[in-house]
Design a protein around this motif. Structure first.
Motif, PDB file in Angstrom:
ATOM      1  N   VAL A  77      38.957  43.727  51.131  1.00  0.00           N
ATOM      2  CA  VAL A  77      37.980  42.772  50.601  1.00  0.00           C
ATOM      3  C   VAL A  77      38.405  42.200  49.251  1.00  0.00           C
ATOM      4  N   GLY A  78      39.302  42.891  48.564  1.00  0.00           N
ATOM      5  CA  GLY A  78      39.684  42.488  47.218  1.00  0.00           C
ATOM      6  C   GLY A  78      38.725  43.061  46.186  1.00  0.00           C
ATOM      7  N   THR A  79      38.974  42.728  44.947  1.00  0.00           N
ATOM      8  CA  THR A  79      38.129  43.206  43.854  1.00  0.00           C
ATOM      9  C   THR A  79      37.825  42.014  42.941  1.00  0.00           C
ATOM     10  N   ALA A 103      24.303  39.155  38.634  1.00  0.00           N
ATOM     11  CA  ALA A 103      25.631  38.556  38.481  1.00  0.00           C
ATOM     12  C   ALA A 103      25.530  37.036  38.371  1.00  0.00           C
ATOM     13  N   SER A 104      26.506  36.455  37.701  1.00  0.00           N
ATOM     14  CA  SER A 104      26.556  34.995  37.576  1.00  0.00           C
ATOM     15  C   SER A 104      28.010  34.561  37.789  1.00  0.00           C
ATOM     16  N   ARG A 117      33.824  32.064  37.248  1.00  0.00           N
ATOM     17  CA  ARG A 117      34.364  33.145  38.072  1.00  0.00           C
ATOM     18  C   ARG A 117      33.588  33.218  39.385  1.00  0.00           C
ATOM     19  N   ALA A 118      34.198  33.793  40.380  1.00  0.00           N
ATOM     20  CA  ALA A 118      33.542  33.893  41.688  1.00  0.00           C
ATOM     21  C   ALA A 118      32.356  34.851  41.610  1.00  0.00           C
ATOM     22  N   LEU A 119      31.385  34.644  42.486  1.00  0.00           N
ATOM     23  CA  LEU A 119      30.296  35.607  42.623  1.00  0.00           C
ATOM     24  C   LEU A 119      30.823  36.775  43.470  1.00  0.00           C
ATOM     25  N   THR A 120      30.617  37.977  42.947  1.00  0.00           N
ATOM     26  CA  THR A 120      31.219  39.186  43.513  1.00  0.00           C
ATOM     27  C   THR A 120      30.804  39.436  44.961  1.00  0.00           C
ATOM     28  N   ALA A 121      31.733  39.926  45.754  1.00  0.00           N
ATOM     29  CA  ALA A 121      31.429  40.312  47.132  1.00  0.00           C
ATOM     30  C   ALA A 121      30.647  41.628  47.138  1.00  0.00           C
ATOM     31  N   VAL A 126      28.624  42.533  53.331  1.00  0.00           N
ATOM     32  CA  VAL A 126      27.254  42.065  53.524  1.00  0.00           C
ATOM     33  C   VAL A 126      26.957  40.831  52.667  1.00  0.00           C
ATOM     34  N   ALA A 127      27.856  40.532  51.739  1.00  0.00           N
ATOM     35  CA  ALA A 127      27.794  39.260  50.997  1.00  0.00           C
ATOM     36  C   ALA A 127      29.233  38.893  50.648  1.00  0.00           C
ATOM     37  N   PRO A 128      29.661  37.708  51.038  1.00  0.00           N
ATOM     38  CA  PRO A 128      31.050  37.337  50.774  1.00  0.00           C
ATOM     39  C   PRO A 128      31.259  36.969  49.304  1.00  0.00           C
ATOM     40  N   ARG A 129      32.508  37.008  48.891  1.00  0.00           N
ATOM     41  CA  ARG A 129      32.839  36.490  47.565  1.00  0.00           C
ATOM     42  C   ARG A 129      32.679  34.970  47.636  1.00  0.00           C
ATOM     43  N   ILE A 130      32.039  34.386  46.631  1.00  0.00           N
ATOM     44  CA  ILE A 130      31.835  32.931  46.670  1.00  0.00           C
ATOM     45  C   ILE A 130      32.433  32.312  45.419  1.00  0.00           C
TER      46      ILE A 130
END
Ligand code: LLP
Length: 428
Positions: free
Chosen positions: A28-30, A379-380, A385-389, A401-405
């Motif tokens: 999934v990455g970090t 989170a913002s 920066r991306a919104l965390t997965a 359950v929530a992708p990185r956006i």
């Protein structure tokens, strides 16, 4: 008890239940929030069992702590309803399968549109924060041909003894109506067509470790209930809010069993249905923020460990000087003293100051612990920066359950049309 049943080492590598955090990072990455279903269930059951001595009750999870559909769905399966504070949280709770009647709508600044949305959905009750809100709700409900189920939120003027930014029950706080004004306001609102006033609500703050302030607040509410009945009102429901704290240093959480007994004792003669709105107690220990060390950079007194997670992903340390334990995913037994920071361009983007932690080097994986509540939900995409997965683990399975956006996807940006035309004109 505070140890999360969900996270622990196996073969030298930190796991969420049966899944290695290293494998989640690879897939999934970090940075990524990782939740343990077992940990959530255990806390939900512990809270419910502690309230065994209370005969009539409903428990609603405070969605603001963690609005993940997966988390809400699991808690719905555990018999929890939802405490919401916005139309967005209403949608989240309904999407997760919760019945509208199990949803309580709190919040000091609900809009008329949100009130109408809640009435249309058929929420269980709306906690009124002022007399004016009650008048507006009554008018909206009357227009819709309904009678709005409502409680009056009362500010008991009790200091919860918690961080100043998360205390809500003192007289200078914006929440609820002053307890001295409550009988008059209740009396006037109870006469309004369109409003079905059923009782009162209280919530004095969050991360409360000592039960005394809660008991003091509940006693005042008990006196108010008696006074309202003496005025001739039928009080059927009392919402006691949330607030029970957890130990972020891996010690003892607030004593939930003692809380249950205290509530049963204080409310014995109230003859009402009690409602509870726990957030942190249910979710905090059930999540870690999985992150990778980007750089280790020398500092004056000790090195800076620079993570790929920042204050945009986890705001609590920057906002409240909150402590979250930090651990290596594959510790080698050595330790180091370091400042642990994020990549965001602010000095407040700091998770730990000169803290003794597992030795970590460039590329290593680490976790920030106990971030299942008020972590992802706050989170913002600051610094674009991306919104965390977010990932949920159950046994030896995991799911995103929530992708990185990406920030650009989350908040599409447009130039004013007349500039675009200009730009097109020039290009032609
Ligand atoms: N009910 C009401 C009306 C609330 O305002 C809150 C939290 C809760 C229930 C749930 O409280 P809990 O059981 O989680 O303590 N962002 C802060 C916490 C803010 C809490 C706001 N209200 C933090 O990260 O510490």
């Amino acid at each position: 008890m505070s140890a999360a049943p969900g996270f622990g080492p196996r073969g030298g590598v930190l796991h969420a239940e049966g899944v290695s955090l290293a494998s989640i990072a690879q897939a999934v990455g970090t940075p990524t929030y990782v939740y343990s279903a077992a940990s959530l269930r255990a806390a939900a059951r512990r809270f419910r069992e502690a309230l065994e001595p209370v005969p009539r009750k409903a428990i609603a999870f405070a969605v603001k702590a963690n609005p993940s559909r997966a988390v809400l769905h699991l808690l719905h399966e555990e018999g929890y309803g939802a405490d919401i504070v916005s139309g967005g949280e209403l949608t989240a709770a309904l999407d997760a399968g919760m019945a509208a009647r199990d949803i309580a709508f709190s919040g000091v600044g609900k809009t008329p549109d949100e009130l109408a949305q809640a009435l249309r959905a058929g929420v269980g009750h709306i906690n009124l924060e002022s007399e004016r809100e009650g008048e507006v709700l009554a008018a909206i409900a009357t227009r819709m041909g309904l009678s709005a189920p409502a409680l009056l939120r009362v500010n008991p003027d009790v200091d919860a003894g918690t961080h100043a930014k998360i205390t809500t029950g003192t007289s200078d706080s914006k929440f609820g109506v002053a307890i001295a004004d409550a009988p008059g306001i209740y009396d006037r609102l109870a006469r309004r067509p369109g409003l079905s006033l059923r009782g009162v609500a209280v919530h004095i703050g969050s991360q409360i470790m000592a039960l005394d302030p809660l008991e003091a607040a509940y006693r005042r509410i008990g006196e108010l209930v008696a006074a309202l009945r003496a005025q001739g009102h039928a009080v059927g429901d009392v919402d006691l809010g949330g607030g029970l704290g957890v130990d972020y240093h891996r010690g003892q959480d607030a004593d939930v069993a003692a809380y249950g007994m205290m509530v049963a004792r204080v409310t014995r003669d109230w003859d009402v249905t009690l409602m509870f709105e726990p957030g942190r107690y249910i979710a905090a220990h059930a999540g870690v923020l999985l992150t990778r060390v980007l750089w280790v950079k020398p500092g004056e007194d000790c090195p800076f460990v620079i993570l790929d997670a920042g204050m945009n992903d986890l705001a609590r340390p920057a906002l409240y000087d909150a402590w979250h334990d930090i651990a290596a995913v594959a510790p080698n037994g050595a330790t180091m003293r370091a400042h642990v920071v994020g990549p965001v361009c602010e000095s407040s983007d700091r998770f730990a100051r000169a803290r003794l932690i597992d030795r970590m080097g460039e590329g290593d994986l680490a976790v920030l612990r106990d971030v299942g509540a008020y972590g992802a939900s706050m989170a913002s995409c600051y610094n674009s920066r991306a919104l965390t997965a977010e990932v949920l683990v159950e046994g030896d399975r995991f799911a995103i359950v929530a992708p990185r956006i990406a920030a650009a996807e989350l908040r599409p940006q447009h130039l004013p049309s007349w500039w675009r035309e200009d730009a097109l004109g020039q290009a032609a």
